[in-house]
Design an enzyme around this catalytic site. Structure first.
Site, PDB file in Angstrom:
ATOM      1  N   ARG A 173       0.805  -1.239   0.000  1.00  8.67           N
ATOM      2  CA  ARG A 173       0.000   0.000   0.000  1.00  8.67           C
ATOM      3  C   ARG A 173       0.831   1.278   0.000  1.00  8.67           C
ATOM      4  NH1 ARG A 173      -3.494  -2.829   3.580  1.00  8.67           N
ATOM      5  NH2 ARG A 173      -5.295  -3.568   2.388  1.00  8.67           N
ATOM      6  N   LYS A 217       2.938  11.560 -11.197  1.00 16.46           N
ATOM      7  CA  LYS A 217       2.195  10.610 -12.043  1.00 16.46           C
ATOM      8  C   LYS A 217       3.048   9.373 -12.246  1.00 16.46           C
ATOM      9  CE  LYS A 217      -0.594  13.476 -15.141  1.00 16.46           C
ATOM     10  NZ  LYS A 217      -0.762  13.865 -16.555  1.00 16.46           N
ATOM     11  N   GLU A 251      10.234  19.563 -24.007  1.00 18.12           N
ATOM     12  CA  GLU A 251       9.405  19.854 -22.817  1.00 18.12           C
ATOM     13  C   GLU A 251       9.856  21.160 -22.153  1.00 18.12           C
ATOM     14  OE1 GLU A 251       6.806  17.948 -22.356  1.00 18.12           O
ATOM     15  OE2 GLU A 251       7.352  16.028 -23.290  1.00 18.12           O
ATOM     16  N   LYS A 263       6.970  23.487 -13.693  1.00 12.94           N
ATOM     17  CA  LYS A 263       6.106  22.305 -13.620  1.00 12.94           C
ATOM     18  C   LYS A 263       5.559  22.112 -12.198  1.00 12.94           C
ATOM     19  CE  LYS A 263       5.079  17.605 -14.569  1.00 12.94           C
ATOM     20  NZ  LYS A 263       5.317  16.308 -15.159  1.00 12.94           N
ATOM     21  N   GLU A 278      -4.955  16.927 -12.143  1.00 14.88           N
ATOM     22  CA  GLU A 278      -5.267  17.324 -13.529  1.00 14.88           C
ATOM     23  C   GLU A 278      -6.762  17.509 -13.789  1.00 14.88           C
ATOM     24  OE1 GLU A 278      -2.548  15.729 -16.520  1.00 14.88           O
ATOM     25  OE2 GLU A 278      -4.175  15.784 -17.961  1.00 14.88           O
ATOM     26  N   ARG A 332      -3.566  21.954 -14.757  1.00 14.78           N
ATOM     27  CA  ARG A 332      -2.446  21.068 -15.118  1.00 14.78           C
ATOM     28  C   ARG A 332      -2.489  20.661 -16.591  1.00 14.78           C
ATOM     29  NH1 ARG A 332       0.075  16.051 -11.496  1.00 14.78           N
ATOM     30  NH2 ARG A 332       1.645  15.465 -13.006  1.00 14.78           N
ATOM     31  N   ASN A 366      -0.179  19.785 -21.294  1.00 10.40           N
ATOM     32  CA  ASN A 366      -0.402  18.924 -22.457  1.00 10.40           C
ATOM     33  C   ASN A 366      -0.266  19.662 -23.785  1.00 10.40           C
ATOM     34  OD1 ASN A 366      -0.933  16.655 -20.901  1.00 10.40           O
ATOM     35  ND2 ASN A 366      -3.062  17.296 -20.589  1.00 10.40           N
ATOM     36  N   HIS A 395       0.834  18.048 -27.105  1.00  9.26           N
ATOM     37  CA  HIS A 395       0.733  16.603 -26.943  1.00  9.26           C
ATOM     38  C   HIS A 395      -0.472  15.974 -27.639  1.00  9.26           C
ATOM     39  CE1 HIS A 395       3.930  17.286 -24.098  1.00  9.26           C
ATOM     40  NE2 HIS A 395       4.051  15.998 -23.876  1.00  9.26           N
ATOM     41  N   HIS A 413       1.170  13.260 -29.575  1.00 10.19           N
ATOM     42  CA  HIS A 413       0.982  11.824 -29.323  1.00 10.19           C
ATOM     43  C   HIS A 413       0.582  11.086 -30.593  1.00 10.19           C
ATOM     44  CE1 HIS A 413       0.483  12.218 -24.717  1.00 10.19           C
ATOM     45  NE2 HIS A 413       1.677  11.770 -25.020  1.00 10.19           N
ATOM     46  N   HIS A 417       9.686  10.845 -28.255  1.00  6.43           N
ATOM     47  CA  HIS A 417       8.565  11.618 -27.709  1.00  6.43           C
ATOM     48  C   HIS A 417       8.766  13.132 -27.893  1.00  6.43           C
ATOM     49  CE1 HIS A 417       5.276  12.715 -25.083  1.00  6.43           C
ATOM     50  NE2 HIS A 417       6.105  13.479 -24.394  1.00  6.43           N
TER      51      HIS A 417
HETATM   52  N1  LIG Z   1       5.054  10.594 -15.230  1.00 11.10           N
HETATM   53  C1  LIG Z   1       5.090  11.639 -16.011  1.00 11.10           C
HETATM   54  O1  LIG Z   1       4.610  12.717 -15.654  1.00 11.10           O
HETATM   55  C2  LIG Z   1       5.739  11.519 -17.346  1.00 11.10           C
HETATM   56  C3  LIG Z   1       5.963  12.680 -18.111  1.00 11.10           C
HETATM   57  C4  LIG Z   1       6.614  12.541 -19.321  1.00 11.10           C
HETATM   58  C5  LIG Z   1       7.021  11.287 -19.778  1.00 11.10           C
HETATM   59  N2  LIG Z   1       6.762  10.183 -19.019  1.00 11.10           N
HETATM   60  C6  LIG Z   1       7.181   8.838 -19.458  1.00 11.10           C
HETATM   61  O2  LIG Z   1       8.598   8.824 -19.619  1.00 11.10           O
HETATM   62  C7  LIG Z   1       8.956   7.827 -20.550  1.00 11.10           C
HETATM   63  C8  LIG Z   1      10.037   8.370 -21.465  1.00 11.10           C
HETATM   64  O3  LIG Z   1      11.138   8.753 -20.687  1.00 11.10           O
HETATM   65  P1  LIG Z   1      12.595   8.975 -21.317  1.00 11.10           P
HETATM   66  O4  LIG Z   1      12.499   9.812 -22.523  1.00 11.10           O
HETATM   67  O5  LIG Z   1      13.455   9.389 -20.211  1.00 11.10           O
HETATM   68  O6  LIG Z   1      12.956   7.523 -21.894  1.00 11.10           O
HETATM   69  P2  LIG Z   1      13.666   6.235 -21.287  1.00 11.10           P
HETATM   70  O7  LIG Z   1      13.454   6.105 -19.857  1.00 11.10           O
HETATM   71  O8  LIG Z   1      13.256   5.097 -22.161  1.00 11.10           O
HETATM   72  O9  LIG Z   1      15.199   6.535 -21.592  1.00 11.10           O
HETATM   73  C9  LIG Z   1      15.612   6.709 -22.917  1.00 11.10           C
HETATM   74  C10 LIG Z   1      16.823   5.855 -23.272  1.00 11.10           C
HETATM   75  O10 LIG Z   1      17.977   6.480 -22.761  1.00 11.10           O
HETATM   76  C11 LIG Z   1      18.756   5.576 -22.002  1.00 11.10           C
HETATM   77  N3  LIG Z   1      19.368   6.384 -20.948  1.00 11.10           N
HETATM   78  C12 LIG Z   1      18.754   6.937 -19.888  1.00 11.10           C
HETATM   79  N4  LIG Z   1      19.601   7.704 -19.196  1.00 11.10           N
HETATM   80  C13 LIG Z   1      20.792   7.616 -19.836  1.00 11.10           C
HETATM   81  C14 LIG Z   1      22.047   8.210 -19.614  1.00 11.10           C
HETATM   82  N5  LIG Z   1      22.273   9.080 -18.623  1.00 11.10           N
HETATM   83  N6  LIG Z   1      23.054   7.879 -20.467  1.00 11.10           N
HETATM   84  C15 LIG Z   1      22.859   7.053 -21.507  1.00 11.10           C
HETATM   85  N7  LIG Z   1      21.675   6.490 -21.771  1.00 11.10           N
HETATM   86  C16 LIG Z   1      20.655   6.764 -20.948  1.00 11.10           C
HETATM   87  C17 LIG Z   1      17.797   4.535 -21.513  1.00 11.10           C
HETATM   88  O11 LIG Z   1      18.447   3.307 -21.311  1.00 11.10           O
HETATM   89  C18 LIG Z   1      16.809   4.446 -22.691  1.00 11.10           C
HETATM   90  O12 LIG Z   1      17.296   3.575 -23.660  1.00 11.10           O
HETATM   91  C19 LIG Z   1       7.692   7.417 -21.265  1.00 11.10           C
HETATM   92  O13 LIG Z   1       7.312   6.144 -20.815  1.00 11.10           O
HETATM   93  C20 LIG Z   1       6.675   8.460 -20.822  1.00 11.10           C
HETATM   94  O14 LIG Z   1       5.353   7.941 -20.759  1.00 11.10           O
HETATM   95  C21 LIG Z   1       6.137  10.295 -17.821  1.00 11.10           C
HETATM   96 ZN   LIG Z   2       5.675  14.988 -23.010  1.00 10.06          ZN
END
Ligand SMILES: NC(=O)c1ccc[n+]([C@@H]2O[C@H](COP(=O)([O-])OP(=O)(O)OC[C@H]3O[C@@H](n4cnc5c(N)ncnc54)[C@H](O)[C@@H]3O)[C@@H](O)[C@H]2O)c1
Ligand SMILES: [Zn+2]
Length: 343
Positions: free
Chosen positions: A105, A127, A169, A208, A218, A222, A226, A229, A233, A248
């Site tokens: 939990r 999130k 972003e 943010k 949201e 908030r 988006n 997006h 998306h 992304h």
């Molecule tokens: N919770 C939220 O509010 C929120 C907001 C935006 C995005 N997201 C989520 O985030 C995800 C995308 O995140 P991301 O773009 O960080 O992608 P990711 O976590 O997949 O990382 C991208 C790539 O970079 C590599 N990597 C990470 N750090 C590294 C470093 N320092 N050096 C070398 N390689 C490295 C990872 O192994 C991966 O292959 C999506 O799933 C998205 O839905 C969530």
């Molecule tokens: Zn985004």
């Protein structure tokens, strides 16, 4: 919640964190990040921990991997007073946050983002979630980390494309909330330099955090986060089926151009501001032409989670530094915007 941003914090993390107040510690990361930084993290923690290391990539954000992590915690006798440290990009912080919010939990967790996108977006705001039956982030919770650590030095190992995509972003934050920030980003000579990078990450996090504080779940405000997006998306999903999938941030950058085009067409945004938005996206090397199926665009946008009663709603800028949300836009204008960004 405390946020620490510092160069080389990775090797000094134990000075910021009272690990003795927890019974056990687990670190969740992926193989790529681990190969670059795990030794330094070990040096910083100076304490034994359970290492849970995943394959890199979005595919891991699934129920099976979640079950795997729950099982690891249970097998290693993790109790309610244990701590999870998420060390990675958005995939790791989303998945780890969700694990922490559900295990017994809810246990405490810390985000240590290693991507730019993670630092300014995914790790902030509470999130968490996983993808389910092909729908992104369908299952999730709102659950905030106890602390966030950011070490700008860790970004030095990011592939250039990932690094730059994170700036979408950052640009978004400036457009929706802070004209001064926008001017800075537009004029600064080398934003990628360590000093500026720290300043920018700090600035974006403040924006943010402020928005999220006012509307944690949201319900309204908030939604301005988006911006870019709704189209973004759709572009992202469609591009995944082509030979050149977009990241992304790359898709969101084009989404911001398309949505600013919409804002300008409906008389919300001045033409000069629209041109400035295009200019900044070009400056950060995020401008490109795409060639995606127009029919699929609409289908994808109708399924967007932000919509209500199948109406396509947009968050749009009304000037640089200010945005509005829940704007319904006619199909004709949406089509014009798609034509504008699509070949
Ligand atoms: N919770 C939220 O509010 C929120 C907001 C935006 C995005 N997201 C989520 O985030 C995800 C995308 O995140 P991301 O773009 O960080 O992608 P990711 O976590 O997949 O990382 C991208 C790539 O970079 C590599 N990597 C990470 N750090 C590294 C470093 N320092 N050096 C070398 N390689 C490295 C990872 O192994 C991966 O292959 C999506 O799933 C998205 O839905 C969530
Ligand atoms: Zn985004």
């Amino acid at each position: 919640m405390k946020i620490y941003i510092n160069e080389k914090i990775l090797t000094k993390i134990n000075q910021y964190l009272d690990l003795n107040s927890y019974t056990k510690l687990a670190v969740l990361t992926d193989e790529v990040i681990g190969s670059f930084w795990l030794n330094k993290l070990k040096e910083g923690l100076k304490k034994d921990f359970l290492l849970i290391i995943l394959k890199p990539g979005e595919k891991e954000k699934n129920l099976k991997t979640l079950t795997f992590i729950w099982q690891k915690l249970l097998e290693n006798n993790f109790d309610r007073k244990s701590l999870l440290l998420n060390f990675g990009g958005g995939v790791i912080t989303d998945l780890g946050g969700f694990t922490a919010s559900t295990y017994m939990r809810g246990i405490d967790y810390i985000n240590f983002p290693t991507t730019i996108l993670g630092a300014v977006d995914a790790s902030i705001g509470g999130k968490t979630g996983i993808n389910f039956l092909g729908v992104k982030n369908l299952i999730g919770t709102f659950y905030e980390p106890k602390m966030i650590f950011i070490d700008t030095f860790v970004f030095s190992s990011l592939p250039k494309r990932e690094f730059i995509a994170g700036f979408a972003e950052i640009i978004k934050h400036a457009i929706i909330a802070d004209q001064k920030y926008f001017d800075f980003l537009l004029k600064v000579a080398d934003v990628f330099d360590q000093k500026n990078l720290k300043k920018v990450i700090d600035w974006s996090i403040k924006i943010k955090t402020k928005i999220v504080q006012k509307d944690k779940k949201e319900k309204g405000l908030r939604k301005i986060l988006n911006f870019g997006h709704t189209l973004g998306h759709a572009i992202e999903s469609l591009s995944l089926k082509t030979k050149k999938p977009l990241l992304h941030g790359e898709a969101v950058a084009l989404g911001m151009i398309g949505e600013s085009f919409i804002a300008q067409k409906i008389g919300l945004l001045k033409k000069e501001d629209f041109f400035l938005i295009e200019e900044i996206i070009k400056k950060y090397q995020l401008f490109q032409k795409i060639n995606l199926s127009k029919v699929d665009f609409k289908r994808l946008m109708i399924n967007d989670k932000k919509n209500i009663n199948q109406k396509i709603l947009f968050s749009l800028p009304e000037k640089i530094g200010k945005a509005v949300f829940n704007v319904e836009v006619s199909e004709k204008i949406i089509n014009l915007a798609i034509d504008y960004i699509n070949l």
